[in-house]
Design an enzyme around this catalytic site. Sequence first.
Site, PDB file in Angstrom:
ATOM      1  N   ALA A  12       0.834  -1.207   0.000  1.00 31.67           N
ATOM      2  CA  ALA A  12       0.000   0.000   0.000  1.00 31.67           C
ATOM      3  C   ALA A  12       0.867   1.255   0.000  1.00 31.67           C
ATOM      4  CB  ALA A  12      -0.915  -0.004   1.219  1.00 31.67           C
ATOM      5  N   GLY A  14       1.781   2.941  -2.652  1.00 36.29           N
ATOM      6  CA  GLY A  14       1.548   3.822  -3.802  1.00 36.29           C
ATOM      7  C   GLY A  14       0.934   5.150  -3.374  1.00 36.29           C
ATOM      8  N   ARG A  18      -3.401   8.911  -9.640  1.00 35.56           N
ATOM      9  CA  ARG A  18      -4.523   8.982 -10.577  1.00 35.56           C
ATOM     10  C   ARG A  18      -5.874   9.185  -9.890  1.00 35.56           C
ATOM     11  NH1 ARG A  18      -3.695   3.761 -14.051  1.00 35.56           N
ATOM     12  NH2 ARG A  18      -2.405   3.170 -12.250  1.00 35.56           N
ATOM     13  N   LYS A  25      -4.470   6.645  -1.510  1.00 34.89           N
ATOM     14  CA  LYS A  25      -5.430   5.840  -2.262  1.00 34.89           C
ATOM     15  C   LYS A  25      -6.158   4.808  -1.412  1.00 34.89           C
ATOM     16  CE  LYS A  25      -4.051   2.794  -5.507  1.00 34.89           C
ATOM     17  NZ  LYS A  25      -3.677   2.374  -6.881  1.00 34.89           N
ATOM     18  N   GLY A  83       9.267  -0.666  -7.138  1.00 33.49           N
ATOM     19  CA  GLY A  83       8.569  -1.808  -7.712  1.00 33.49           C
ATOM     20  C   GLY A  83       7.988  -2.733  -6.656  1.00 33.49           C
ATOM     21  N   ASP A 108      -5.177  -2.007  -2.879  1.00 32.07           N
ATOM     22  CA  ASP A 108      -6.221  -1.322  -3.643  1.00 32.07           C
ATOM     23  C   ASP A 108      -7.153  -2.299  -4.353  1.00 32.07           C
ATOM     24  OD1 ASP A 108      -4.586  -2.273  -5.628  1.00 32.07           O
ATOM     25  OD2 ASP A 108      -4.210  -0.343  -6.573  1.00 32.07           O
ATOM     26  N   GLU A 158       4.737  -8.193 -18.052  1.00 33.10           N
ATOM     27  CA  GLU A 158       4.063  -6.910 -17.845  1.00 33.10           C
ATOM     28  C   GLU A 158       3.687  -6.320 -19.198  1.00 33.10           C
ATOM     29  OE1 GLU A 158       3.023  -5.494 -14.814  1.00 33.10           O
ATOM     30  OE2 GLU A 158       3.472  -7.588 -14.440  1.00 33.10           O
ATOM     31  N   TYR A 373     -26.628  23.767  21.542  1.00 33.53           N
ATOM     32  CA  TYR A 373     -25.365  24.464  21.332  1.00 33.53           C
ATOM     33  C   TYR A 373     -25.552  25.949  21.600  1.00 33.53           C
ATOM     34  CZ  TYR A 373     -21.006  25.654  18.908  1.00 33.53           C
ATOM     35  OH  TYR A 373     -19.748  26.096  18.598  1.00 33.53           O
ATOM     36  N   ARG A 426     -43.864  31.238  27.100  1.00 34.77           N
ATOM     37  CA  ARG A 426     -43.875  31.884  25.790  1.00 34.77           C
ATOM     38  C   ARG A 426     -43.562  33.352  25.942  1.00 34.77           C
ATOM     39  NH1 ARG A 426     -49.622  29.403  25.037  1.00 34.77           N
ATOM     40  NH2 ARG A 426     -49.073  27.257  24.645  1.00 34.77           N
TER      41      ARG A 426
HETATM   42  C1  UD1 Z   1       0.605  -4.915 -11.049  1.00 33.11           C
HETATM   43  C2  UD1 Z   1       1.296  -6.193 -11.560  1.00 33.11           C
HETATM   44  C3  UD1 Z   1       0.551  -6.686 -12.794  1.00 33.11           C
HETATM   45  C4  UD1 Z   1      -0.894  -6.953 -12.454  1.00 33.11           C
HETATM   46  C5  UD1 Z   1      -1.529  -5.699 -11.856  1.00 33.11           C
HETATM   47  C6  UD1 Z   1      -2.899  -6.044 -11.287  1.00 33.11           C
HETATM   48  C7  UD1 Z   1       3.664  -6.036 -11.022  1.00 33.11           C
HETATM   49  C8  UD1 Z   1       4.999  -5.705 -11.525  1.00 33.11           C
HETATM   50  N1  UD1 Z   1       2.674  -5.877 -11.875  1.00 33.11           N
HETATM   51  O1  UD1 Z   1       0.750  -3.916 -12.042  1.00 33.11           O
HETATM   52  O2  UD1 Z   1       1.145  -7.884 -13.272  1.00 33.11           O
HETATM   53  O3  UD1 Z   1      -1.611  -7.369 -13.596  1.00 33.11           O
HETATM   54  O4  UD1 Z   1      -0.762  -5.183 -10.763  1.00 33.11           O
HETATM   55  O5  UD1 Z   1      -3.572  -4.867 -10.882  1.00 33.11           O
HETATM   56  O6  UD1 Z   1       3.532  -6.431  -9.883  1.00 33.11           O
HETATM   57  N2  UD1 Z   1       3.411  -0.779  -4.866  1.00 33.11           N
HETATM   58  C9  UD1 Z   1       4.199  -0.472  -3.792  1.00 33.11           C
HETATM   59  N3  UD1 Z   1       5.490  -0.109  -4.018  1.00 33.11           N
HETATM   60  C10 UD1 Z   1       6.034  -0.058  -5.257  1.00 33.11           C
HETATM   61  C11 UD1 Z   1       5.203  -0.371  -6.357  1.00 33.11           C
HETATM   62  C12 UD1 Z   1       3.909  -0.741  -6.126  1.00 33.11           C
HETATM   63  O7  UD1 Z   1       3.758  -0.520  -2.647  1.00 33.11           O
HETATM   64  O8  UD1 Z   1       7.228   0.281  -5.376  1.00 33.11           O
HETATM   65  C13 UD1 Z   1       2.048  -1.178  -4.602  1.00 33.11           C
HETATM   66  C14 UD1 Z   1       1.045  -0.154  -5.145  1.00 33.11           C
HETATM   67  O9  UD1 Z   1       0.677   0.753  -4.135  1.00 33.11           O
HETATM   68  C15 UD1 Z   1      -0.133  -1.037  -5.533  1.00 33.11           C
HETATM   69  C16 UD1 Z   1       0.532  -2.357  -5.913  1.00 33.11           C
HETATM   70  O10 UD1 Z   1       1.801  -2.365  -5.301  1.00 33.11           O
HETATM   71  O11 UD1 Z   1      -0.993  -1.269  -4.455  1.00 33.11           O
HETATM   72  C17 UD1 Z   1       0.642  -2.566  -7.400  1.00 33.11           C
HETATM   73  O12 UD1 Z   1       1.398  -1.537  -7.988  1.00 33.11           O
HETATM   74  P1  UD1 Z   1       0.950  -0.886  -9.361  1.00 33.11           P
HETATM   75  O13 UD1 Z   1       1.938   0.172  -9.707  1.00 33.11           O
HETATM   76  O14 UD1 Z   1      -0.486  -0.514  -9.310  1.00 33.11           O
HETATM   77  O15 UD1 Z   1       1.147  -2.133 -10.369  1.00 33.11           O
HETATM   78  P2  UD1 Z   1       0.448  -2.348 -11.748  1.00 33.11           P
HETATM   79  O16 UD1 Z   1       1.211  -1.615 -12.806  1.00 33.11           O
HETATM   80  O17 UD1 Z   1      -0.994  -2.110 -11.639  1.00 33.11           O
HETATM   81 MG    MG Z   2      -2.310  -1.138 -10.221  1.00 28.72          MG
END
Ligand code: UD1
Ligand code: MG
Length: 452
Positions: A12, A14, A18, A25, A83, A108, A158, A373, A426
């Site tokens: 979590a 991220g 968006r 989020k 990542g 999410d 990906e 109040y 009154r």
């Molecule tokens: C990811 C998957 C993809 C899958 C999709 C499903 C990977 C590389 N890709 O892509 O295969 O189909 O979800 O929705 O896993 N997050 C972190 N730290 C980071 C990066 C991400 O905590 O450094 C968390 C984000 O907050 C999110 C989740 O990991 O909750 C997924 O990250 P996001 O960037 O949404 O991955 P997608 O591109 O959607």
């Molecule tokens: Mg995603």
Amino acid sequence: MTGRTSLTIVLAAGEGTRMRSSLPKVLHPVASQSLLAHVLHAVPNGTGAATAVVIGPNHEDVAAEARRVRPDAATYIQRERLGTAHAVLAAREAVARGADDLLVVFGDTPLISPVTFERLRAPLKNGATLAVLGFRAADPTGYGRLVVEGDRLVAIREHADATPAERAITLCNAGVMAFDGHRALEIIEKIGHANAKGEYYLTDAVTVVRDLGLEAVVIETSEDEVRGINTKAQLAEAEQVMQARLRKAALDAGVTLIAPETIYLAADTTFGNDVTIEPFVVIGPGVSIADGAVIHSFSHIVQASIGRHASIGPYARLRPGTALGEGVRIGNFVETKAATLEAGAKVNHLSYVGDAHVGERANIGAGTITCNYDGFSKHKTTIGKGAFVGTNSSLVAPVKIGDRAYVGSGSVITKDVPDDAMAVERSPQTNREGGAARYREMKTRGKTPKSG
Ligand code: UD1
Ligand code: MG
């Protein structure tokens, strides 16, 4: 799954850019509950089930929400977003403890259900090293594609890195994975970042597993269950799916919903038997509705308990801290807040009852206002059992209306009214006897007012 321990890591960290919101989020609500809370309610819980949440820097509110829902959850901060594999390693210390099963889920994905985690864990018991949750996407754009050979998963590609042939695959990665917890750290540490985004992709765990000669498998689920939320439009879609589920569950439990598609429920709404909800009712968090209660149309209810056979609305607003006893009647254009109404009390029209305690069978006439109040603090109004408050009365708190007391219509009550007493207060222009004369006459005949 008895006997096997688990660690679930919820990612979590991220920003959720968006969503175009200052709220992180995973704190956005679906059915009055944060996305994170939905996920934390679905993940394995109980003996042998540990939870870790990976959050971004400066997201103390996300950590607080995690602790509120799962006080046992550990939180880890991912300082740089490099990542999903990098994010899991933010919780390295927890992973290294080596639970039998390591589960990874995104914060999410609020529609995921507990049984899916059990399905995903099952292959591990039978010797698989990695199980990935897959789904058939109506539009696979943006998702990681699952490359399978027979019933073996050989890679996750990906979207940005996929060939045109791979992009034609509709079987997609939902983002939920289960690892053999004793091999997980070794596998995730082998993941590199040679890809289009230069990120450490957790999805590359599949190739690592295969290169080690171990087995990775896919478990399929429906797209609705794994909808990820990245935008407000997706948040609204998830709300629809969740509402459909909650309505169905309520109907299955015997609640009468006359027009289910017009009724909004919260994830934690509870119902007794034979509850009826008319069209266009909105129920927020923390609401319980006991046996036989009826909620009439256009009522809005938050953090309130509604007693057996109570009748609410139409057009009632029950605000936090409302507790209604058996058979209470709240009519149209009545607002309550931090108010307890004992059994049989009635507030049938156009009133505000806030910071108040209303005794059994008290009758509050139309247009009565508890003036709680004074511009500085909130004060309490206590209305005794069987009391009768005439229409258009202002009860200036703090004030106490005694048991069976009678307040003449149009009164502004600033002093306590003793039990059995009558008060007509009154302004001189309006100080006519009105219903009070009738009351006096009836009293001399030994009759007491009935509630209307
Ligand atoms: C990811 C998957 C993809 C899958 C999709 C499903 C990977 C590389 N890709 O892509 O295969 O189909 O979800 O929705 O896993 N997050 C972190 N730290 C980071 C990066 C991400 O905590 O450094 C968390 C984000 O907050 C999110 C989740 O990991 O909750 C997924 O990250 P996001 O960037 O949404 O991955 P997608 O591109 O959607
Ligand atoms: Mg995603």
